[in-house]
Design an enzyme around this catalytic site. Structure first.
Site, mmCIF file in Angstrom:
data_model
loop_
_atom_site.group_PDB
_atom_site.id
_atom_site.type_symbol
_atom_site.label_atom_id
_atom_site.label_comp_id
_atom_site.label_asym_id
_atom_site.label_seq_id
_atom_site.Cartn_x
_atom_site.Cartn_y
_atom_site.Cartn_z
ATOM 1 N N SER A 1 0.957 -1.175 -0.152
ATOM 2 C CA SER A 1 -0.048 0.034 0.035
ATOM 3 C C SER A 1 0.905 1.334 0.058
ATOM 4 O O SER A 1 1.879 1.133 0.407
ATOM 5 C CB SER A 1 -0.897 0.059 1.159
ATOM 6 O OG SER A 1 -1.674 -1.214 1.122
ATOM 7 N N ALA B 1 -0.218 1.422 -13.385
ATOM 8 C CA ALA B 1 -1.335 2.027 -13.618
ATOM 9 C C ALA B 1 -2.496 1.315 -14.243
ATOM 10 O O ALA B 1 -2.285 0.191 -14.833
ATOM 11 C CB ALA B 1 -1.024 3.175 -14.785
ATOM 12 N N LEU C 1 5.221 8.280 -3.516
ATOM 13 C CA LEU C 1 4.560 9.681 -3.342
ATOM 14 C C LEU C 1 5.205 10.708 -4.354
ATOM 15 O O LEU C 1 4.451 11.160 -4.954
ATOM 16 C CB LEU C 1 4.711 10.282 -2.118
ATOM 17 C CG LEU C 1 4.074 9.362 -0.986
ATOM 18 C CD1 LEU C 1 4.065 9.919 0.416
ATOM 19 C CD2 LEU C 1 2.499 8.940 -1.018
ATOM 20 N N ALA C 2 6.598 10.563 -4.401
ATOM 21 C CA ALA C 2 7.317 11.337 -5.220
ATOM 22 C C ALA C 2 7.022 11.133 -6.664
ATOM 23 O O ALA C 2 6.728 12.134 -7.675
ATOM 24 C CB ALA C 2 8.769 11.365 -4.938
ATOM 25 N N ALA C 3 6.678 9.977 -7.139
ATOM 26 C CA ALA C 3 6.669 9.553 -8.551
ATOM 27 C C ALA C 3 5.009 9.993 -8.805
ATOM 28 O O ALA C 3 5.052 10.559 -9.938
ATOM 29 C CB ALA C 3 6.682 8.294 -8.661
ATOM 30 N N ASN C 4 4.156 9.821 -7.977
ATOM 31 C CA ASN C 4 2.720 10.129 -8.354
ATOM 32 C C ASN C 4 2.728 11.616 -8.240
ATOM 33 O O ASN C 4 1.996 12.217 -9.402
ATOM 34 C CB ASN C 4 1.962 9.606 -7.204
ATOM 35 C CG ASN C 4 1.242 8.112 -7.729
ATOM 36 O OD1 ASN C 4 1.787 7.739 -8.959
ATOM 37 N ND2 ASN C 4 0.789 7.334 -6.997
ATOM 38 N N CYS D 1 -5.100 7.475 -6.854
ATOM 39 C CA CYS D 1 -3.800 7.748 -6.370
ATOM 40 C C CYS D 1 -3.392 9.273 -6.325
ATOM 41 O O CYS D 1 -2.893 9.790 -5.242
ATOM 42 C CB CYS D 1 -2.860 6.950 -6.883
ATOM 43 S SG CYS D 1 -2.691 5.148 -6.570
HETATM 44 C C1 UDX Z 1 -4.162 0.109 -3.359
HETATM 45 C C2 UDX Z 1 -3.110 0.577 -2.416
HETATM 46 O O1 UDX Z 1 -3.158 -0.464 -1.322
HETATM 47 C C3 UDX Z 1 -3.495 1.925 -1.872
HETATM 48 O O2 UDX Z 1 -2.368 2.080 -0.769
HETATM 49 C C4 UDX Z 1 -2.914 2.648 -2.857
HETATM 50 O O3 UDX Z 1 -2.753 4.262 -2.444
HETATM 51 C C5 UDX Z 1 -4.105 2.525 -4.026
HETATM 52 O O4 UDX Z 1 -3.926 1.238 -4.404
HETATM 53 P P1 UDX Z 1 -6.326 -0.558 -3.643
HETATM 54 O O5 UDX Z 1 -5.908 -2.007 -4.174
HETATM 55 O O6 UDX Z 1 -6.803 0.380 -4.963
HETATM 56 O O7 UDX Z 1 -5.437 -0.075 -2.951
HETATM 57 O O8 UDX Z 1 -7.535 -0.379 -2.604
HETATM 58 P P2 UDX Z 1 -8.971 -1.462 -2.877
HETATM 59 O O9 UDX Z 1 -9.133 -1.729 -4.272
HETATM 60 O O10 UDX Z 1 -9.815 -0.789 -1.826
HETATM 61 O O11 UDX Z 1 -8.307 -2.859 -2.256
HETATM 62 C C6 UDX Z 1 -8.260 -3.168 -0.761
HETATM 63 C C7 UDX Z 1 -8.677 -4.263 -0.223
HETATM 64 O O12 UDX Z 1 -8.274 -4.573 0.937
HETATM 65 C C8 UDX Z 1 -10.190 -4.370 -0.134
HETATM 66 O O13 UDX Z 1 -10.694 -5.567 -0.984
HETATM 67 C C9 UDX Z 1 -10.554 -4.467 1.342
HETATM 68 O O14 UDX Z 1 -11.902 -5.305 1.567
HETATM 69 C C10 UDX Z 1 -9.246 -5.023 1.719
HETATM 70 N N1 UDX Z 1 -8.945 -5.167 3.209
HETATM 71 C C11 UDX Z 1 -8.839 -3.957 3.680
HETATM 72 C C12 UDX Z 1 -8.890 -6.148 3.996
HETATM 73 O O15 UDX Z 1 -8.816 -7.511 3.537
HETATM 74 N N2 UDX Z 1 -8.437 -5.942 5.299
HETATM 75 C C13 UDX Z 1 -8.291 -4.987 5.854
HETATM 76 O O16 UDX Z 1 -8.055 -4.870 6.903
HETATM 77 C C14 UDX Z 1 -8.597 -3.788 5.076
HETATM 78 C C1 UDX Z 2 -1.211 6.274 -11.333
HETATM 79 C C2 UDX Z 2 0.362 6.163 -11.650
HETATM 80 O O1 UDX Z 2 0.554 6.425 -13.022
HETATM 81 C C3 UDX Z 2 0.633 4.833 -11.345
HETATM 82 O O2 UDX Z 2 2.323 4.667 -11.444
HETATM 83 C C4 UDX Z 2 0.535 4.555 -9.880
HETATM 84 O O3 UDX Z 2 0.738 3.407 -9.375
HETATM 85 C C5 UDX Z 2 -0.909 4.892 -9.471
HETATM 86 O O4 UDX Z 2 -1.522 6.089 -10.153
HETATM 87 P P1 UDX Z 2 -3.472 5.513 -12.595
HETATM 88 O O5 UDX Z 2 -4.115 6.492 -11.409
HETATM 89 O O6 UDX Z 2 -4.032 4.028 -12.781
HETATM 90 O O7 UDX Z 2 -1.808 5.375 -12.248
HETATM 91 O O8 UDX Z 2 -3.559 6.100 -13.892
HETATM 92 P P2 UDX Z 2 -2.715 7.339 -14.861
HETATM 93 O O9 UDX Z 2 -2.530 6.442 -16.143
HETATM 94 O O10 UDX Z 2 -1.346 7.817 -14.314
HETATM 95 O O11 UDX Z 2 -3.670 8.390 -14.976
HETATM 96 C C6 UDX Z 2 -4.038 9.257 -13.861
HETATM 97 C C7 UDX Z 2 -5.123 10.221 -14.370
HETATM 98 O O12 UDX Z 2 -4.364 11.330 -15.037
HETATM 99 C C8 UDX Z 2 -6.196 9.824 -15.456
HETATM 100 O O13 UDX Z 2 -7.419 10.613 -14.721
HETATM 101 C C9 UDX Z 2 -5.763 10.193 -16.589
HETATM 102 O O14 UDX Z 2 -6.700 10.256 -17.728
HETATM 103 C C10 UDX Z 2 -4.893 11.463 -16.444
HETATM 104 N N1 UDX Z 2 -3.978 11.740 -17.380
HETATM 105 C C11 UDX Z 2 -2.937 11.064 -17.605
HETATM 106 C C12 UDX Z 2 -4.054 13.172 -17.939
HETATM 107 O O15 UDX Z 2 -4.950 13.748 -18.067
HETATM 108 N N2 UDX Z 2 -3.140 13.520 -18.776
HETATM 109 C C13 UDX Z 2 -2.008 12.711 -19.184
HETATM 110 O O16 UDX Z 2 -1.296 13.127 -19.812
HETATM 111 C C14 UDX Z 2 -1.836 11.442 -18.264
#
Ligand code: UDX
Ligand code: UDX
Length: 502
Positions: A159, A193, A250-253, A305
Site C-alpha cells: 500500500s 497504472a 509519493l514522489a513519482a505520483n 492515487c
Molecule cells: C491500493 C493501495 O493499497 C493503496 O495504498 C494505494 O494508494 C491505492 O491502491 P487498492 O488496491 O486500490 O489500494 O484498494 P482497494 O481496491 O480498496 O483494495 C483494498 C482491499 O483490502 C479491499 O478489498 C478490502 O476489503 C481489503 N481489506 C482492507 C482487507 O482485506 N483487510 C483490511 O483490514 C482492510
Molecule cells: C497512477 C500512476 O501512473 C501509477 O504509476 C500509480 O501506481 C498509480 O497512479 P493511474 O491512476 O492508474 O496510475 O492512472 P494514470 O494513467 O497515471 O492516469 C491518472 C489520471 O491522469 C487519469 O485521470 C488520466 O486520464 C490523467 N492523465 C494522464 C491526463 O490527464 N493526462 C496525461 O497526460 C496522463
C-alpha cells in the site's frame, strides 16, 4: 573538448546503477520464499499477486480479503476488476498456485512473505482530515499478522503509505508478536497504472525494494528480489533505504500529476491566446529532457492515487514544518480543481449562459479509458456542477456499472437525493442514446470508441438540438471534421480564434 564528453563518468551513469545499493549487497544468505500471502484483494493486491503466481510456478500465492463478496468474485468467471489481460493470468493459475480466500489466519501462518495491500484512503475526520492517509487498515492488518504469526515473516508494504510507516509497523509487530517470531519489513511500492496493470507488471520500468541496511534487512530484500528475478532483469530490481523507497512512491505520483497540472495551466493560456495545447505539448515533449509522456491536457486527472498521494505529501510537509513545500504541492491539486471549474464555465458561457433544462450527453464516467474505475473521476465533479446549473444529464460509459454511477453521484448521507438525482440524470446504454435530443456532447473520458473514426457523428448530429455543441475535454476528436458536419466544437486548450495577425 566537448563539455558533455568531459563530464565525470558518474554523471552519465543511469541513476539506477549509481544510487541503488550494489547487487552484491543482497548477495548474502537469505531465505527462499515458497509461500506468499497478500492481504487485500483490491486493484493493487489482486493483479500484482496474480502475476507473481503466474510468473513463479514454484511459489504458492494466497490472496486474502475480509470482503467475502470480493473473494467470491475473484473465484468466479466475473472478476471484481476489469484489467486487460487479467482474466487470462488468473484463469491459468487459479487453483494451481494462486488461491483467493477469506481465511486470513491460515494464509498468514503459512506464508514466508506477506504483502500488505489494503487501502489507505484520505482521512475523512480527525487530525489531518482531508489530507493525511488513513492508516487504520494498514495498522489492523499489521496487528493481525502479529497476533497470528507463529514463525518468521517478511512483511512488505505494498500500500502507498507516508514516509516512515514501516517504523510504526515494526513497533506494532515487535510489541505484539509471539516470542521467537521475527519480522523484517520491506517497502515495495507498486507503480502499475490501471488499464495497463498487467503490462506494467510483466515489464516494469523498475522494481523498488526498500529495507533497513542491516544484515536481516538486506537478506529480506534479497528474498523478495529473488521472487521478482523470475521475470524482471536483476539490474531493474533496485534496492535502497526504506524511507527513500516509501517516499519515492509519493514522489513519482506527485511528479506525474504535476506535469498534468502544468500542461493544464498552459491549456488555459492556449485558450486565451490562440495557441494549441496539443502542439505546445508536442513541441516541448520533443526535448529529451522533458519527454512526451503525461503531457496530455485534460479536464483533470482522477484515479485513486494522484490526489490522495499529493495531499499526503502536503500533510507530511506540514507536519515537518515545511509550509512552503506543502503549499507548492497543494497547488497541483488546486490547479486540477480549477481546470474542472474552468471547463464547466466554458460550457455554460458557450450554451448562452444557461444550462437550465438543457440536455448534456456526458460521454465517459471512468477516470480514464480502459478501466471501470471511477475513483476521483473528473466526470463526477463536472456532473455535480451541471446539476447545480439545473441541466438534464445523460451519461454513457462503456465499462462503468450503472450502480456505481448512482453511488458516485448520490452523495451518500443526503437521504432523498437519489429521487432528485434520477429526475435530472439518466444512464444510457450507448453514446447515440445519450446524445439524442441533447444540446451538447461532453467528452469526459478518452475511450477509443468516442473517437470520430469509431462513432458516427453525422448520426449524432442529426438527433441533437441545434446549434449542436461538442466539448472535448480529452482532445480526442478531429475538430475540423466535426465542424464540417455542423457541430460547434470546443476543445480544452484550443481557442476558436482564427490564426490571424490582425
Ligand atoms: C491500493 C493501495 O493499497 C493503496 O495504498 C494505494 O494508494 C491505492 O491502491 P487498492 O488496491 O486500490 O489500494 O484498494 P482497494 O481496491 O480498496 O483494495 C483494498 C482491499 O483490502 C479491499 O478489498 C478490502 O476489503 C481489503 N481489506 C482492507 C482487507 O482485506 N483487510 C483490511 O483490514 C482492510
Ligand atoms: C497512477 C500512476 O501512473 C501509477 O504509476 C500509480 O501506481 C498509480 O497512479 P493511474 O491512476 O492508474 O496510475 O492512472 P494514470 O494513467 O497515471 O492516469 C491518472 C489520471 O491522469 C487519469 O485521470 C488520466 O486520464 C490523467 N492523465 C494522464 C491526463 O490527464 N493526462 C496525461 O497526460 C496522463
Amino acid at each position: 573538448m566537448n563539455p558533455v564528453l568531459s563530464l565525470p563518468s558518474g554523471a552519465m551513469t543511469p541513476a539506477s546503477e549509481r544510487l541503488s545499493r550494489p547487487l552484491d549487497s543482497i548477495d548474502i544468505p537469505h531465505k527462499k520464499v515458497s509461500k506468499i500471502c497478500c492481504i487485500g484483494a483490491g486493484y493493487v493486491g489482486g493483479p500484482t499477486c496474480a502475476v507473481i503466481a503466474y510468473k513463479c510456478p514454484d511459489i504458492i500465492v494466497t490472496i486474502v480479503d475480509l470482503n467475502q463478496a470480493r473473494i467470491d468474485a475473484w473465484n468466479s468467471d466475473n472478476l471484481p476488476i476489469y484489467e486487460p489481460g487479467l482474466d487470462d493470468v488468473v484463469k491459468s493459475v487459479r487453483g494451481k498456485n494462486l488461491f483467493f480466500s477469506t481465511d486470513v489466519d491460515t494464509a498468514i501462518k503459512e506464508a514466508d512473505l506477506i504483502f500488505v495491500s489494503v487501502n489507505t484512503p484520505t482521512k475523512k475526520s480527525g487530525v489531518g482530515k482531508g489530507f493525511a492517509a488513513d492508516l487504520g487498515y494498514v495498522e489492523s492488518a499489521t496487528r493481525h499478522i502479529a497476533k497470528v504469526a507463529e514463525s518468521d515473516k517478511i512483511v512488505v508494504e505494498k500500500s502507498t503509505v507516508p514516509c516512515r510507516t514501516a517504523q510504526s509497523m515494526r513497533k506494532i509487530l515487535e510489541s505484539n508478536g509471539k516470542p521467537g517470531a521475527r519480522f523484517d519489513i520491506l517497502s515495495n511500492p507498486e507503480f502499475l497504472a490501471e488499464g495497463t496493470a498487467i503490462r506494467d507488471l510483466f515489464a516494469p520500468d523498475r522494481v523498488l525494494i526498500g529495507s533497513l541496511d542491516t544484515v536481516y534487512g538486506r537478506a529480506a530484500a534479497a528474498s523478495l528480489a529473488d521472487v521478482y528475478a523470475n521475470w524482471v532483469p536483476r539490474k531493474q530490481v533496485i534496492t535502497m533505504n526504506l524511507w527513500s523507497s516509501e517516499l519515492s512512491k509519493l514522489a513519482a505520483n506527485a511528479l506525474l500529476a504535476q506535469r498534468i497540472s502544468s500542461i493544464n495551466a498552459l491549456s488555459a493560456i492556449c485558450e486565451a491566446t490562440g495557441a494549441d495545447v496539443d502542439e505546445v505539448s508536442y513541441a516541448v515533449g520533443l526535448d529529451s529532457r522533458i519527454g512526451p509522456k503525461f503531457l496530455k491536457a485534460s479536464v483533470g486527472f482522477g484515479g485513486s492515487c494522484f490526489q490522495k498521494d499529493i495531499l499526503n505529501l502536503v500533510y507530511l510537509s506540514e507536519s515537518l514544518h515545511l509550509p512552503d513545500v506543502a503549499e507548492y504541492w497543494r497547488q497541483v491539486v488546486e490547479m486540477n480543481e480549477s481546470q474542472k471549474r474552468r471547463f464547466t464555465q466554458h460550457i455554460i458561457s458557450s450554451l448562452f449562459n444557461t444550462l437550465t433544462g438543457k440536455r448534456l450527453a456526458v460521454l465517459g464516467f471512468a477516470f480514464k479509458k480502459d478501466t471501470g474505475d471511477t475513483r476521483e473521476s473528473a466526470a463526477i465533479t463536472l456532473i455535480k456542477y451541471f446539476r447545480q446549473e439545473q441541466a438534464k444529464i445523460a451519461i454513457y460509459d462503456p465499462k462503468v456499472e450503472e450502480s456505481q454511477i448512482w453511488y458516485d453521484l448520490a452523495e451518500p448521507g443526503v437521504v432523498d437525493d437519489l429521487t432528485a438525482l434520477k429526475k435530472q440524470v439518466t444512464i444510457t446504454s450507448s453514446a447515440y442514446e445519450a446524445a439524442q435530443g441533447a444540446d451538447a456532447v461532453v467528452i469526459c473520458t478518452e475511450w477509443d470508441e468516442f473517437r470520430d473514426t469509431k462513432l458516427d457523428y453525422e448520426k449524432i448530429y442529426a438527433t441533437m438540438n441545434k446549434p449542436a455543441f461538442i466539448f472535448d475535454g480529452r482532445l480526442i476528436l478531429n475538430q475540423k471534421k466535426l465542424e464540417k458536419i455542423g457541430f460547434k466544437v470546443e476543445c480544452i486548450g484550443r481557442s476558436r480564434l482564427e490564426e490571424s495577425f490582425e
